[in-house]
Design a protein around this motif. Sequence first.
Motif, short mmCIF file in Angstrom:
data_model
loop_
_atom_site.label_atom_id
_atom_site.label_comp_id
_atom_site.label_asym_id
_atom_site.label_seq_id
_atom_site.Cartn_x
_atom_site.Cartn_y
_atom_site.Cartn_z
N CYS A 62 -95.76 79.23 42.70
CA CYS A 62 -94.57 79.87 43.29
C CYS A 62 -94.63 79.72 44.80
O CYS A 62 -93.60 79.55 45.47
CB CYS A 62 -94.52 81.35 42.94
N CYS A 65 -92.89 76.90 47.11
CA CYS A 65 -91.52 77.01 47.63
C CYS A 65 -91.25 78.34 48.33
O CYS A 65 -90.28 78.47 49.07
CB CYS A 65 -90.51 76.83 46.50
N HIS A 66 -92.09 79.35 48.04
CA HIS A 66 -91.94 80.68 48.68
C HIS A 66 -93.25 80.96 49.41
O HIS A 66 -94.17 81.54 48.83
CB HIS A 66 -91.70 81.77 47.64
N THR A 90 -80.11 74.33 45.65
CA THR A 90 -80.07 75.50 46.53
C THR A 90 -81.35 75.66 47.34
O THR A 90 -82.37 75.05 47.03
CB THR A 90 -79.83 76.79 45.71
N PRO A 93 -84.82 81.34 48.88
CA PRO A 93 -84.67 82.48 49.79
C PRO A 93 -85.98 83.22 50.01
O PRO A 93 -86.93 83.06 49.24
CB PRO A 93 -83.68 83.38 49.05
N ARG A 101 -83.10 94.30 45.27
CA ARG A 101 -82.12 93.25 45.09
C ARG A 101 -81.73 93.16 43.61
O ARG A 101 -82.38 93.70 42.75
CB ARG A 101 -82.77 91.93 45.51
N PHE A 104 -80.22 88.57 40.39
CA PHE A 104 -80.95 87.60 41.19
C PHE A 104 -80.27 86.24 41.23
O PHE A 104 -79.43 85.93 40.40
CB PHE A 104 -82.39 87.48 40.65
N ARG A 105 -80.64 85.46 42.21
CA ARG A 105 -80.08 84.14 42.54
C ARG A 105 -78.77 84.30 43.32
O ARG A 105 -78.13 85.34 43.27
CB ARG A 105 -79.85 83.25 41.31
N HIS A 106 -78.37 83.22 43.99
CA HIS A 106 -77.20 83.29 44.86
C HIS A 106 -75.92 83.59 44.07
O HIS A 106 -74.99 84.17 44.58
CB HIS A 106 -77.05 81.98 45.65
N GLN A 116 -85.42 86.05 35.99
CA GLN A 116 -85.51 85.12 37.11
C GLN A 116 -86.90 84.47 37.17
O GLN A 116 -87.02 83.29 37.47
CB GLN A 116 -85.20 85.82 38.44
N PRO A 120 -88.02 79.45 37.19
CA PRO A 120 -88.84 78.37 37.77
C PRO A 120 -89.96 77.91 36.85
O PRO A 120 -90.33 76.74 36.86
CB PRO A 120 -89.41 78.99 39.06
N GLU A 126 -87.94 72.45 38.12
CA GLU A 126 -88.86 73.26 38.91
C GLU A 126 -90.26 73.05 38.33
O GLU A 126 -90.82 71.99 38.48
CB GLU A 126 -88.39 74.71 38.96
N ARG A 261 -73.60 85.72 46.47
CA ARG A 261 -74.14 87.04 46.78
C ARG A 261 -74.48 87.16 48.27
O ARG A 261 -75.03 86.22 48.85
CB ARG A 261 -75.41 87.25 45.95
C1 HEC Z 1 -89.49 74.09 43.35
C2 HEC Z 1 -89.34 75.24 44.23
C3 HEC Z 1 -89.51 76.62 43.65
C4 HEC Z 1 -90.57 77.10 42.93
C5 HEC Z 1 -91.81 76.35 42.47
C6 HEC Z 1 -90.31 78.49 42.70
N1 HEC Z 1 -89.12 78.86 43.26
FE1 HEC Z 1 -88.29 80.70 43.27
N2 HEC Z 1 -86.60 79.96 44.05
C7 HEC Z 1 -86.39 78.65 44.43
C8 HEC Z 1 -85.00 78.45 44.80
C9 HEC Z 1 -84.36 77.17 45.28
C10 HEC Z 1 -84.36 79.70 44.60
C11 HEC Z 1 -82.89 80.03 44.81
C12 HEC Z 1 -82.18 79.98 43.48
C13 HEC Z 1 -80.69 80.14 43.63
O1 HEC Z 1 -80.24 81.18 44.11
O2 HEC Z 1 -79.98 79.19 43.30
C14 HEC Z 1 -85.39 80.64 44.13
C15 HEC Z 1 -85.17 81.97 43.82
C16 HEC Z 1 -86.14 82.85 43.42
C17 HEC Z 1 -85.93 84.26 43.19
C18 HEC Z 1 -84.61 85.00 43.34
C19 HEC Z 1 -84.49 85.60 44.71
C20 HEC Z 1 -83.17 86.29 44.90
O3 HEC Z 1 -82.91 86.67 46.03
O4 HEC Z 1 -82.40 86.44 43.96
C21 HEC Z 1 -87.12 84.79 42.79
C22 HEC Z 1 -87.41 86.24 42.43
C23 HEC Z 1 -88.07 83.70 42.74
N3 HEC Z 1 -87.44 82.54 43.14
C24 HEC Z 1 -89.38 83.83 42.34
C25 HEC Z 1 -90.20 82.74 42.06
C26 HEC Z 1 -91.46 82.83 41.33
C27 HEC Z 1 -92.09 84.12 40.82
C28 HEC Z 1 -91.94 81.56 41.21
C29 HEC Z 1 -93.18 81.11 40.47
C30 HEC Z 1 -93.22 81.44 39.06
C31 HEC Z 1 -90.99 80.69 41.88
N4 HEC Z 1 -89.95 81.43 42.36
C32 HEC Z 1 -91.16 79.32 42.00
C33 HEC Z 1 -87.35 77.65 44.48
C34 HEC Z 1 -88.58 77.74 43.83
#
Ligand code: HEC
Length: 338
Positions: A62, A65-66, A90, A93, A101, A104-106, A116, A120, A126, A261
């Motif tokens: 995770c 990307c975060h 996208t 964030p 929040r 979730f998601r945009h 949510q 991923p 992803e 959102r």
């Molecule tokens: C390849 C890149 C990538 C990986 C790996 C990834 N994310 Fe994300 N994540 C994103 C993107 C891009 C968004 C925005 C999605 C959207 O709104 O379209 C997002 C959105 C989210 C959100 C929603 C936030 C919101 O404001 O609504 C959460 C919670 C989240 N990710 C948690 C995780 C977790 C937990 C993991 C691991 C299991 C993870 N992400 C792995 C790219 C990634």
Amino acid sequence: MALAMCLAPVPGPAPSAAEIDAAGEIAASARIDASGASPAVVALGAALFSDPRLSPDGRFSCASCHRPDAAFAEPGVARQRGRDGKLLATNAPSLLGLARRGPFRHDGAAPTLAAQIAVPLLAANEMANPSLAAVAARLAADRATVSDFEAAFGGGPTEARVVAALGAYLRSLTPEPSPFDRFQAGDPAALSPAARRGLTLFRGRAGCSACHLVDGDFRDGRFHDTGIAARRMRRPFPDGVRPSQGRIAVTGAAVDRFRVRTPGLRAVARTPPYMHDGSIRTLADVVRYYAAGGAAHAGLSPLIIPFAVDEGDVADLVAFLEALGETPTVPVSAAPAE
Ligand code: HEC
Ligand code: HEC
């Protein structure tokens, strides 16, 4: 059903009936731990968040990307690249203040945090796990990980526990203390004169607080058409990835086309570029975008009203936005715009 719906925008295998059942179980366990996760569960979630074993080839966690050192976004990257090598539609964030929040998601496609978290892990573009059970099985192959799960939950890795631990950790991510908080707590010197002028503009003439409410995380829990998604349709991504049309993907209602959102603005200076498609490079450009009245088109929110700014006003609004988080120790580079 919820899981199937939130997977809809990303191409990939449809979730099996077993996975949908798991989502129900996961949602239930996530609700239980929302009422008070133990420190051991939160610590396990923190470890899993940065654990590349969450992806089948060990290349993604995770945190890829975060980034925990960057307000849980990926500064400088407009759209993240997934396991299949393609860019997503996208921008990732910040995850600070996630507990307040939702949906979730945009586009609000994930109704619960558990739903949510599954996205991923399963989405083909992803992490591309075949199932949540496959993730749990991979973790269960390691004795040390099994004991960590036993310490946290009294039993080894299961799909519900993986999601519950990640959820408990995510809910623990509170926004960082900021100059604005110290100002609100009664220290007028916490905000520079420029940031104070920026706050006046934000609440006044610039009209920002109509949607970014001046309390909590500067969100309103609503979806608005600020012109960004509509502009993206006219300016397709060079790689041909289908852009988001916003909330309509979830509700099917024409009125929701291009509505997105309202994001929070905590620590926003640390997470360029901006907007769901990563299309605006700097906070100054965000302010100029709004001042020009957004990208004009039929569905634009009536709350987006052009306002006159000189470069001093732009700098004041940026100073205010910067005061909503820590000042980055390393300057954050702007990303290339598409
Ligand atoms: C390849 C890149 C990538 C990986 C790996 C990834 N994310 Fe994300 N994540 C994103 C993107 C891009 C968004 C925005 C999605 C959207 O709104 O379209 C997002 C959105 C989210 C959100 C929603 C936030 C919101 O404001 O609504 C959460 C919670 C989240 N990710 C948690 C995780 C977790 C937990 C993991 C691991 C299991 C993870 N992400 C792995 C790219 C990634
Ligand atoms: C009509 C409601 C509305 C108004 C008014 C509004 N915003 Fe927004 N703001 C949004 C929405 C919705 C988004 C998300 C747009 C997207 O991602 O496509 C957004 C995105 C942003 C972002 C990007 C956040 C990120 O992490 O990508 C910033 C910064 C921002 N707004 C600041 C402002 C400022 C400053 C003003 C006043 C000049 C303002 N907003 C006025 C609704 C609004």
